[in-house]
Write a protein that holds these residues in place. Structure first.
Motif, PDB file in Angstrom:
ATOM      1  N   VAL A 160       0.805  -1.158   0.027  1.00  0.00           N
ATOM      2  CA  VAL A 160       0.195  -0.136  -0.163  1.00  0.00           C
ATOM      3  C   VAL A 160       0.865   1.232  -0.010  1.00  0.00           C
ATOM      4  CG1 VAL A 160      -1.720   1.374   1.266  1.00  0.00           C
ATOM      5  CG2 VAL A 160      -2.208  -0.971   1.214  1.00  0.00           C
ATOM      6  N   ASP A 161       1.757   1.443   0.960  1.00  0.00           N
ATOM      7  CA  ASP A 161       2.749   2.603   1.078  1.00  0.00           C
ATOM      8  C   ASP A 161       3.872   2.347  -0.053  1.00  0.00           C
ATOM      9  OD1 ASP A 161       1.092   3.988   2.646  1.00  0.00           O
ATOM     10  OD2 ASP A 161       2.456   3.256   4.527  1.00  0.00           O
ATOM     11  N   GLN A 162       3.957   1.276  -0.727  1.00  0.00           N
ATOM     12  CA  GLN A 162       4.961   1.048  -1.689  1.00  0.00           C
ATOM     13  C   GLN A 162       6.308   1.299  -1.095  1.00  0.00           C
ATOM     14  OE1 GLN A 162       4.609   0.709  -5.624  1.00  0.00           O
ATOM     15  NE2 GLN A 162       2.927  -0.477  -4.689  1.00  0.00           N
ATOM     16  N   THR A 163       6.743   0.808  -0.064  1.00  0.00           N
ATOM     17  CA  THR A 163       7.964   0.921   0.752  1.00  0.00           C
ATOM     18  C   THR A 163       8.473  -0.423   1.251  1.00  0.00           C
ATOM     19  OG1 THR A 163       9.229   2.414   1.995  1.00  0.00           O
ATOM     20  CG2 THR A 163       7.046   1.814   2.876  1.00  0.00           C
ATOM     21  N   VAL A 164       9.624  -0.332   1.668  1.00  0.00           N
ATOM     22  CA  VAL A 164      10.136  -1.365   2.340  1.00  0.00           C
ATOM     23  C   VAL A 164       9.958  -1.271   3.921  1.00  0.00           C
ATOM     24  CG1 VAL A 164      12.577  -2.471   3.043  1.00  0.00           C
ATOM     25  CG2 VAL A 164      12.142  -1.923   0.576  1.00  0.00           C
ATOM     26  N   LEU A 165       9.865  -2.149   4.628  1.00  0.00           N
ATOM     27  CA  LEU A 165       9.525  -1.877   6.059  1.00  0.00           C
ATOM     28  C   LEU A 165      10.849  -2.620   6.884  1.00  0.00           C
ATOM     29  CD1 LEU A 165       5.747  -2.423   6.423  1.00  0.00           C
ATOM     30  CD2 LEU A 165       6.774  -0.227   6.374  1.00  0.00           C
ATOM     31  N   ALA A 166      11.196  -2.050   7.784  1.00  0.00           N
ATOM     32  CA  ALA A 166      12.123  -2.883   8.820  1.00  0.00           C
ATOM     33  C   ALA A 166      11.279  -3.999   9.408  1.00  0.00           C
ATOM     34  CB  ALA A 166      12.645  -1.903   9.845  1.00  0.00           C
TER      35      ALA A 166
END
Ligand code: ANZ
Ligand code: ZN
Length: 865
Positions: A160-166
């Protein structure tokens, strides 16, 4: 009008303090230093009650320490990078910088309205170029030290946020922000080598006696040290070995298979032709699962045989190689020896797939009669119906048979070492920190990718790498930086060839891993900070913040401190001497017991209190306290409370209602209680001023009521001072203030200098808690300086000694009354006073006293016939 009117005095004093610079951090002083720090806020736009509580606690400590003679640093700043600003840009078209700085301005004003004694000269915002210049500089220090590197990694991808997460931003398999189910994706990412510091981060927890035990435990568990062994198994038919990590080398004779993580590089090599298709399908399937799905306790563990085999170096036996979802590539060696007899997970796995289960450790009682000394130890057949995971005695384990499992661990590792197929190995759960984000609103990673030179650090003179302002936010997909050709394309700083900027930005946890250092020298344009200033003011003496930061923020800050120390910039090991994790602020809300935990909340304003029912379903509701939040609709707005009662009352309520580390239930009646208390203090002091009594200095020939009052005064000084020291028991400190105000109200010596001493003491003791009313009253009393510059009072222990003590009179163990006797009366005298007392006479009359029990200073008990 001489009534207490907070609105009239609070802003006046806030202005006066600012003009007089009372909150500035003194420099060049011989005073000891004290650094009081609150976890800095994210500038969301408005202050909530949790903030108010956090900053009030720190402010009381800061004010108290100033009065106690410390030069105090009490700063504030903004953790200002991060996704919400970017989402606001996408949703509402406001540029992230504009949105953020507006929020900061608004929240700064709200903070100033709280009368916090903050040194605003040291304010920092992590999104401002003069801050992130140094965030970038620090990143380059890590790079130079070999502590920052890039690698291809399976990352948590938020679709959804189009990002990598830790990893830490994935909660129950979902994104902590968007709530989307997290996917796995292979990408080139930047990491910081926090694992190099795992051992220090673990050991140095011992240097932190001022931290809550549970926080230290959480950190230790996160680091997750385990001591075990690395053992190698030769692959049949290939000239290669598979290394496994095990904490149970003592079980090696019970290995019945070996498991590789599906993504292990050897998987494809060991797979036979027959198994190729199934193995590849399984690898594909697992690639889409998050780590959590793969390891969840309640999920069946799935696997596939590769067709390959290894040789157990201890037994010479061949065992099959499998791949399975529960073996993680990133932990240990990404390969596991399967011992179903002694591991719960392996037991289930073996049962599922009909793999042999061979017990090689048993409880001592089971082999009590076996003689293990004979030449050929007997083979023992034992079957349990579940895994045996306890320590015990080794059976069927060659030369190690008969040993206890603790000794066997060492002996087996030693043997493996001698034979060259293994050694001891220490393993940590902690992984390197994935810091790159494919987002715009963060500090750009300051490197350039050159086709000739590879990764080239941006030279110091070119820092900061500024975030371009003219960017387009098309939607949630990706970072707008990648689209900005004019920004991305630069000549290589080393060879001049056309090269490209790194477009990833840094995780915002980086910004907050060093802000407490910058506070010590916030305006430095030449350096990240002047080490002499930072070493002087650091470490933070008291850190106050939420338990939600118990692991990551604190661990990362400790890591940064150690790295910067090793770079020669700092001379201490730990950034935060003492840590206070304040409890939550709770408000009343309704829950529907029939609904799930997530959906059960019904905001108070939607419910008729006379007949509380769910407006959607009609179910009866329960009224409960729960942490204030928007979704529950149970928040109390700080500005409303302040408008109604003033900030001093809000502070007093917060401090009085619960000890700082406990949850606090918001209760309007108790808020009013504190408002009434401050009104009482106001009247006491203004009446006193009107009476014209002044403070003399003669202490001789005090009357009884003067002595009593003076004892109450010095008891209050002692109790409040003790309550606020170390444990910060502000709730009991406030009740001591109430006791003192009662003693003053009841005093019959209102024209005495002792009364004046009492009034003065009350106002001085009140100052850190309710700073505005205290300074106003202090001023009305004719003082020209601020009460906040007054020294914290010390108690006179002679004043604490009572002239008289109370003795309880009991007849046959039953309390019948009490008498006052001189404090210096000894045991015999106390008995005499008791016998002669009117109570005793009345109850004993006509009876014979058989026995008298005296507990000196406490009671006298008469046993009568
Ligand atoms: C054989 C064995 C026998 C194990 C036994 C346990 C009990 P901690 O304490 O958390 O470090 N393991 C090792 N690497 C793994 C990986 N990449 N993915 C999944 N599991 C892995 O746990 C170490 C134990 O976890 C190791 O010891 C290994 O199983 C497993 F009776 O080896 B054991
Ligand atoms: Zn180059």
């Amino acid at each position: 009008d001489s009534r207490y009117n907070p609105a009239a005095i609070e802003e006046k004093w806030q202005k006066t303090w600012a003009e007089q610079g009372l909150d500035k951090t003194p420099t060049n002083s011989n005073q000891p230093k004290f650094y009081a720090l609150s976890m800095f806020p994210y500038p969301s736009g408005s202050l909530h009650m949790g903030h108010v509580r956090n900053y009030t606690i720190t402010d009381v400590i800061a004010r108290l320490k100033r009065m106690q003679g410390y030069r105090v640093l009490h700063p504030m700043g903004w953790d200002a990078f991060g996704l919400p600003a970017e989402n606001a840009a996408i949703d509402r078209g406001v540029p992230p910088a504009k949105w953020t700085y507006q929020n900061i301005a608004q929240m700064r004003q709200q903070l100033q309205r709280l009368g916090l004694s903050i040194d605003w000269d040291s304010e920092v915002a992590t999104c401002s170029p003069d801050y992130y210049k140094w965030t970038q500089w620090i990143f380059l220090q890590f790079l130079q030290a070999g502590l920052a590197y890039q690698k291809e990694a399976a990352v948590n991808w938020d679709p959804v946020d189009q990002t990598v997460l830790a990893n830490e931003q994935v909660i129950d398999g979902r994104s902590w922000r968007s709530g989307a189910i997290v996917e796995r994706k292979l990408l080139r990412q930047w990491f910081l080598k926090i694992t190099d510091y795992a051992e220090q981060l673990l050991n140095d927890l011992d240097k932190l006696p001022g931290w809550p035990e549970r926080v230290k435990l959480m950190q230790a568990n996160w680091i997750g040290k385990s001591i075990g062994a690395y053992l190698e198994f030769a692959i049949v038919g290939l000239n290669e070995k598979i290394g496994v990590y095990t904490t149970r080398p003592d079980t090696v004779y019970g290995v019945s298979y070996l498991v590789l993580a599906p993504e292990h590089p050897l998987t494809k090599r060991v797979t036979t032709k027959e198994q190729k298709a199934t193995v590849e399908a399984f690898i594909q399937e697992v690639a889409n699962q998050s780590e959590l799905e793969r390891t969840a306790e309640d999920k069946p563990k799935r696997g596939i045989p590769t067709g390959g085999k290894v040789i157990n170096p201890f037994t010479g036996e061949e065992v099959p190689i499998w791949i399975a979802d529960y073996v993680l590539y990133e932990y240990g060696t990404g390969a596991v020896m399967g011992v179903p007899a002694h591991d719960v997970r392996d037991f289930k796995f073996a049962n599922n797939y009909n793999l042999p289960i061979e017990f090689v450790i048993v409880e001592p009682e089971a082999v009590a009669n076996v003689d293990f000394q004979q030449e050929d130890p007997p083979l023992i057949m034992i079957d349990y119906d579940s895994a045996y995971t306890e320590p015990g005695i080794l059976i069927n384990s060659g030369q190690f048979t008969g040993m206890n499992s603790t000794d066997a661990k060492q002996a087996i590792v030693k043997y493996a070492e001698e034979e060259g197929f293994g050694k001891e190995r220490i393993q940590y759960r902690l992984r390197d920190w994935l810091i790159s984000r494919q987002r715009y609103w963060g500090a750009p990673i300051p490197v350039i990718h050159c086709p000739n030179c590879g990764i080239v650090p941006v030279p110091d003179k070119d820092l900061p790498v500024q975030l371009p302002e003219e960017v387009e936010f098309t939607g949630r997909g990706g970072s707008p930086l990648t689209q900005l050709e004019s920004w991305v394309n630069v000549p290589c700083p080393t060879c001049g060839t056309p090269a490209k900027r790194e477009t990833d930005t840094m995780d915002t946890f980086i910004d907050s891993s060093w802000y407490f250092l910058r506070f010590t020298d916030a305006k430095n344009e030449q350096q990240v900070f002047d080490s002499s200033k930072t070493n002087d003011l650091m470490p933070v003496d008291q850190y106050v913040g939420g338990i939600e930061h118990a692991i990551l923020h604190l661990l990362y800050s400790r890591f940064f401190t150690k790295v910067l120390r090793d770079r020669g910039l700092l001379n201490f090991d730990e950034p935060f001497q003492r840590l206070l994790t304040q409890g939550m602020v709770q408000g009343l809300t309704y829950t529907n017991p029939k609904k799930s935990d997530k959906d059960k909340w019904v905001p108070v304003n939607l419910v008729d209190p006379a007949d509380p029912r769910d407006p959607k379903t009609g179910d009866p509701l329960q009224l409960v306290y729960a942490t204030m939040s928007k979704s529950k609709g149970n928040g109390v707005a700080p500005e409303d409370v302040i408008a109604k009662y003033g900030v001093d009352t809000a502070r007093m309520f917060i401090l009085f209602k619960a000890p700082p580390e406990k949850d606090l239930e918001w209760d309007e009646a108790d808020v009013e209680g504190q408002f009434r208390f401050l009104n009482r203090v106001w009247r006491l002091v203004t009446d006193y001023i009107a009476s014209g009594v002044s403070r003399g200095n003669t202490l001789s020939d005090l009357t009884k009521s003067e002595k009593d009052l003076r004892r109450a005064i010095h008891t209050a000084i002692k109790a409040v001072s003790e309550d606020v020291e170390d444990e910060y028991q502000f709730n009991t400190a406030v009740s001591e203030l109430m006791k003192l105000s009662n003693a003053l109200t009841d005093a019959s010596c209102k024209d005495s200098p002792i009364y004046a001493e009492g009034i003065e003491t009350l106002v001085v003791l009140l100052a850190p808690f309710a700073p505005h009313i205290a300074d106003e009253l202090w001023h009305l009393m004719g003082n020209s300086n601020s009460v906040h510059t007054h020294a914290w009072p010390t108690f006179d222990s002679a004043a604490l000694v009572a002239d008289e003590i109370t003795l309880v009179i009991q007849i046959m163990g039953k309390t019948r009354g009490a008498i006052q006797v001189p404090a210096q009366a000894d045991k015999a005298a106390q008995e005499k006073f008791a016998r002669e007392s009117e109570v005793a006479q009345r109850y004993i009359e006509g009876k014979e006293i058989k026995k008298v029990i005296v507990v000196p200073g406490k009671l006298v008990n008469f046993v009568v016939a």
